[in-house]
Design an enzyme around this catalytic site. Sequence first.
Site, PDB file in Angstrom:
ATOM      1  N   GLY A 101      30.566  35.667  35.439  1.00  0.00           N
ATOM      2  CA  GLY A 101      29.345  36.439  35.283  1.00  0.00           C
ATOM      3  C   GLY A 101      28.508  35.906  34.136  1.00  0.00           C
ATOM      4  CG  ASP A 102      26.842  38.789  31.572  1.00  0.00           C
ATOM      5  OD1 ASP A 102      28.054  38.990  31.748  1.00  0.00           O
ATOM      6  OD2 ASP A 102      26.045  39.678  31.240  1.00  0.00           O
ATOM      7  CD  GLU A 103      33.614  37.966  28.826  1.00  0.00           C
ATOM      8  OE1 GLU A 103      33.371  39.107  28.390  1.00  0.00           O
ATOM      9  OE2 GLU A 103      34.694  37.662  29.374  1.00  0.00           O
TER      10      GLU A 103
END
Length: 346
Positions: A270-272
């Site tokens: 994801g956005d990690e």
Amino acid sequence: MKVKDPLPPLSWDARRIQIQGFMTGLHQIEWLLVTLITLYLVLIGAPDDHTLELLVATAAYFGFSLLASRLRFFDERQRWLLALHTWVMIGFITWFLHSTEGVSGPLTSLYLLAVVTSALTLGVLATMLEVVAIVACIVLLLQLGDERLMETANLTLLSINLIAYLIIGYLTAALVDGITVSNRMLLEMASQDPLTGLFNRRAFNDLVKPVDAMARRSRRPYSVVVIDMDGLKAINDAQGHVEGDRAIKLLAEELKAHTRSSDLLARHGGDEFLIMLPDTDAGGATRMLHRLLADPDHEIPAISIGVACYPEHGESFDALFEQADQAMYVSKSLGGRRVHVAGAPR
């Protein structure tokens, strides 16, 4: 333009792994050679004046095959060891042919074992050089056997062997190169995040293990960094997933620009993002991340960052990841766009 190989050679060098795998096959080829020669001596027999010499030489070659792989000198030089095996194989076959029927006998094809071994392990150039050496050995055997090299039969024999060895060696080496390229592509597909080109979670987890083990043996620090984008969902909802993907790629590029070649950087999902910083304490990691946030040349998406350091915040990577993840959520709860170190006051 040469593209920088994103795979760390120490852990992911497919060619080296392939060569190590071929060592087992090499021993099988050498034992096949010894078996064929032993059967020849049993079924056909050997000249009376060379019987003892042939038996001793065959036993010595078999002993070399067993012992050579255990030479510690070659631990980091496997290609040199493989080259040594093939050259000894050529010499042994040449001596055996000279002691029996020469190149006119059926065992001249034994040279194919050396050609195939070289092609499987050493590449096209080395194989072509060995083919030239084999042809030179055949010429030498013709001379020692009082054969006239310029006779039609001998020239035909020499030409057929040369063409056969060249074709078999080249095709086998080309096939191995194709397999190596395919393995590299499959490895990249399995270890890289397709959007950013960074390591994915699986590759990152594999690569941090030896770094963590080495740090624990030497008691040297390393830092684990967890980075999460602030507001990616809002970007996706307001501007679409294309803009969200662009923001993720932009952040990935900035992270690559601010990390060292020895650092491990991955998109965790994801956005990690995850970073492992070897030989870096919490202070060093914090300074690097503050430079990232304050970079005047590039405006990165808003991010929250958590940091944990070995051995201060944990004795294993899993414990450090958990601490850094919790520190990241503390950073996010404080408004984001900041770095928070595990255990530090809010």
